[in-house]
Design a protein around this motif. Structure first.
Motif, short mmCIF file in Angstrom:
data_model
loop_
_atom_site.label_atom_id
_atom_site.label_comp_id
_atom_site.label_asym_id
_atom_site.label_seq_id
_atom_site.Cartn_x
_atom_site.Cartn_y
_atom_site.Cartn_z
N ASP A 18 0.86 -1.19 0.00
CA ASP A 18 0.00 0.00 0.00
C ASP A 18 0.90 1.24 0.00
OD1 ASP A 18 -1.95 1.93 0.24
OD2 ASP A 18 -2.52 1.40 2.30
N PRO A 19 1.49 1.58 -1.16
CA PRO A 19 2.42 2.72 -1.19
C PRO A 19 1.76 4.04 -0.81
CG PRO A 19 1.92 1.94 -3.42
CD PRO A 19 1.36 0.93 -2.47
N VAL A 20 0.46 4.16 -1.05
CA VAL A 20 -0.24 5.39 -0.66
C VAL A 20 -0.30 5.50 0.86
CG1 VAL A 20 -2.44 6.62 -0.70
CG2 VAL A 20 -1.58 5.53 -2.78
N GLY A 21 -0.73 4.41 1.51
CA GLY A 21 -0.81 4.42 2.97
C GLY A 21 0.56 4.60 3.61
N GLY A 22 1.58 3.94 3.02
CA GLY A 22 2.93 4.08 3.55
C GLY A 22 3.44 5.49 3.43
N ALA A 23 3.23 6.10 2.26
CA ALA A 23 3.70 7.47 2.04
C ALA A 23 2.98 8.44 2.97
CB ALA A 23 3.48 7.87 0.58
N ARG A 24 1.69 8.27 3.14
CA ARG A 24 0.93 9.21 3.97
C ARG A 24 1.33 9.12 5.44
NH1 ARG A 24 -5.27 9.96 1.76
NH2 ARG A 24 -4.69 10.71 -0.34
N LEU A 25 1.57 7.90 5.93
CA LEU A 25 1.98 7.78 7.33
C LEU A 25 3.38 8.35 7.52
CD1 LEU A 25 1.35 6.80 10.17
CD2 LEU A 25 2.34 4.58 9.57
N LEU A 26 4.27 8.13 6.58
CA LEU A 26 5.62 8.69 6.66
C LEU A 26 5.56 10.21 6.64
CD1 LEU A 26 8.69 8.46 6.68
CD2 LEU A 26 8.60 8.21 4.19
N ILE A 27 4.77 10.76 5.74
CA ILE A 27 4.65 12.23 5.64
C ILE A 27 4.10 12.82 6.93
CG2 ILE A 27 3.34 14.07 4.49
CD1 ILE A 27 3.66 12.39 1.89
N GLN A 28 3.07 12.16 7.50
CA GLN A 28 2.50 12.65 8.75
C GLN A 28 3.54 12.61 9.87
OE1 GLN A 28 -0.96 10.47 10.05
NE2 GLN A 28 -1.33 11.80 11.81
N THR A 29 4.35 11.57 9.90
CA THR A 29 5.39 11.44 10.92
C THR A 29 6.43 12.55 10.79
OG1 THR A 29 5.09 9.02 10.93
CG2 THR A 29 7.11 9.88 11.89
N VAL A 30 6.85 12.81 9.56
CA VAL A 30 7.85 13.86 9.33
C VAL A 30 7.29 15.24 9.67
CG1 VAL A 30 9.20 15.03 7.54
CG2 VAL A 30 9.10 12.53 7.59
N GLN A 31 6.04 15.48 9.32
CA GLN A 31 5.42 16.78 9.63
C GLN A 31 5.33 16.99 11.14
OE1 GLN A 31 2.54 17.80 5.83
NE2 GLN A 31 1.65 16.61 7.49
N ASN A 32 4.92 15.94 11.86
CA ASN A 32 4.82 16.06 13.32
C ASN A 32 6.18 16.31 13.95
OD1 ASN A 32 2.11 15.53 13.00
ND2 ASN A 32 2.20 13.43 13.78
N LEU A 33 7.21 15.69 13.40
CA LEU A 33 8.55 15.82 13.96
C LEU A 33 9.15 17.19 13.71
CD1 LEU A 33 11.12 14.52 15.25
CD2 LEU A 33 11.77 13.85 12.92
N THR A 34 9.04 17.69 12.49
CA THR A 34 9.74 18.92 12.10
C THR A 34 8.89 20.18 12.20
OG1 THR A 34 9.10 18.69 9.77
CG2 THR A 34 11.15 17.59 10.47
N GLY A 35 7.58 20.03 12.16
CA GLY A 35 6.72 21.20 12.11
C GLY A 35 6.56 21.77 10.72
N LEU A 36 7.20 21.15 9.72
CA LEU A 36 7.08 21.59 8.33
C LEU A 36 5.91 20.90 7.65
CD1 LEU A 36 10.85 21.36 7.31
CD2 LEU A 36 9.55 23.47 7.65
N THR A 37 5.21 21.62 6.82
CA THR A 37 4.17 21.02 5.99
C THR A 37 4.80 20.46 4.73
OG1 THR A 37 2.46 22.52 6.79
CG2 THR A 37 2.06 21.45 4.67
#
Length: 493
Positions: free
Chosen positions: A178-197
């Protein structure tokens, strides 16, 4: 090629029927031809102009058609996934952009044994742990770029899965199934960590990296010390070496034998991206149609992007970028401890989350409201001090000092360990924050939604409020620019 007459006299001139031997019916007898009027130089000039105009038009059509053909060929080879939530997607319309760059060890469909042999891997399915994670920040004018690296072992909160290494987020979200689900969870994790959108997403495999490096051709790198690593197969002397694609892949994968292990590998990747960008943007690539076509083919067939990434808009925003304006940095960390998880040892990178806001602000620019604010009088400011790494009792001592300087003291306490002392403030309290920053020389200042009032977090850097000052200064001392810019010919470990 069609041959042109050697002179314009070789072109036949129009003939008046009345002069063409004999007389026309009812006409006059043939007369000797009169000398031609002196108009031929003008005709010659017009013909030359027509040839020049025709040549320019052909050149424009040809170049335009070539560019259009290359673009269509490029876009047609890119794999698209719906990685970005529609509500967070922005166009390249003059606003700053953040692009998540992801590298993993998955095996692309159709990879042959010969392809895998180039990488030193096998047809075992590979892995979808994202061992290379970078955020490419482009300011609104596109004149510079910042690469923010996130070490693969960063121990972070993965939404829905608790604490994990960040390189597992893509797999936890679905990975190749599920590359869509994988990408979205990774993106959410990075956003939460860095504060960047995260506005856009680009993923590349090991084989894709190899193909791009192969299309670009040999790359020069410079090492301070020689390396001989049997794990990555990299064997290079100190000084400048010219790498083929296989060596380039080994260069960015090596971590064994490096002083700081995976952290030094992150630096290698930042350095190599700058070197590649310098070669990609050079005249030798851009003005060589055959090579440029090969590079574009290699890139397009090797990457997976979000559905909304518009390459023309991206290229337009980056038109003023040069490799000398690319800055690289790694997120702040506290160390690389080994912890116990479910009864087993786990080596991690401990992220300095308290310093993250100041780190990001230092890279992408501080809040303009703070820059333009006028510092409040101390008596108008209530400030709370928290100990995030200083000596025991430091928060209480700092509170007493601030009260002696005229500030209103809050209740001191403790918080998550951090290496950097920061002045945190909620939106709207820029003037109050500036007053506190005036007595904390060297402290970072960041806007934060996690505090209700001005809050000083004391870090391990030893910064504390000055005991004796004449008056709070209005401006925060200028700090060194975060990150590293690799000049042409620079050497690394």
């Amino acid at each position: 090629m069609t041959n042109r007459p050697s002179s314009y006299d070789d072109f036949p001139l129009p003939v008046d029927p009345s002069l063409a031997g004999g007389s026309a019916a009812g006409g006059l007898p043939p007369q000797p031809p009169e000398p031609p009027a002196p108009t031929r130089p003008r005709k010659k000039r017009r013909r030359v102009i027509r040839w020049v105009v025709l040549g320019v038009v052909v050149a424009l059509i040809a170049s335009g058609g070539y560019v259009f053909y290359n673009y269509q060929r490029f876009v047609g080879g890119v794999t698209r996934v719906d990685a970005i939530e529609e509500s967070t997607t922005e166009d390249f319309d003059g606003t700053a952009q953040n692009i998540l760059l992801v590298g993993d060890d998955h095996r692309p469909d159709g990879a042959t044994d010969a392809d895998l042999a180039k990488l030193g891997t096998e047809a075992d399915g590979g892995g979808v742990n994202t061992d290379s994670l970078m955020v490419l920040h482009l300011p609104a004018d596109g004149s510079s770029a910042t690469i923010v690296s996130i070490p693969r072992d960063s121990y972070v909160d993965v939404p829905g899965y608790g604490k994990n290494k960040i390189n597992s987020a893509f797999s936890l979200g679905g990975g190749n199934d599920d590359p869509v689900g994988g990408a979205r969870l990774l993106i959410q994790t990075v956003q939460n960590l860095t504060g960047l959108t995260i506005d856009h997403y680009v993923r590349v495999s090991l084989l894709g990296f190899y193909n791009i490096a192969d299309a670009l051709g040999p790359i020069d790198v410079c090492l301070i010390n020689p390396v001989n690593d049997p794990y990555s197969t990299l064997n290079l002397p100190a000084g400048v070496s010219t790498l083929n694609a296989q060596q380039a892949l080994a260069f960015v994968r090596q971590r064994h034998g490096l002083t700081n292990g995976d952290l030094d590998r992150t630096v290698r990747q930042q350095y190599f991206l700058t070197v590649e960008a310098r070669k990609m943007l050079s005249a030798g690539t851009l003005l060589n149609p055959f090579k440029l076509g090969n590079v574009l083919d290699a890139v397009s067939s090797s990457i997976e992007t979000d559905s909304s990434l518009n390459f023309i808009d991206l290229a337009t925003q980056m038109r003023g970028l040069s490799a000398d304006n690319i800055t690289s940095a790694t997120i702040p960390i506290l160390g690389t401890p080994t912890i116990r998880v479910n009864g087993s040892d786990l080596s991690i990178v401990e992220v300095d989350t308290a310093s993250m806001p100041a780190f990001i602000d230092g890279l992408v620019g501080g809040p303009t409201a703070y820059e333009s604010a006028v510092a409040s009088a101390p008596g108008e400011v209530t400030v709370t001090v928290l100990n995030g790494g200083a000596a025991d009792g430091a928060a209480a001592a700092a509170t007493e000092t601030l009260v002696s300087l005229g500030f209103v003291g809050g209740t001191p306490g403790s918080t998550t360990p951090t290496a950097t002392t920061t002045v945190q403030y909620p939106a709207g309290q820029e003037a109050q924050a500036k007053a506190v920053a005036g007595v904390l020389a060297g402290a970072a200042v960041v806007e934060s939604a996690d505090v209700a009032g001005v809050t000083v977090v004391l870090g391990g850097d030893g910064i504390a409020p000055a005991a004796v000052v004449e008056a709070p200064v209005a401006e925060v001392p200028v700090e060194e620019e975060a990150g590293t810019t690799y000049a042409a010919g620079a050497c690394i470990n």
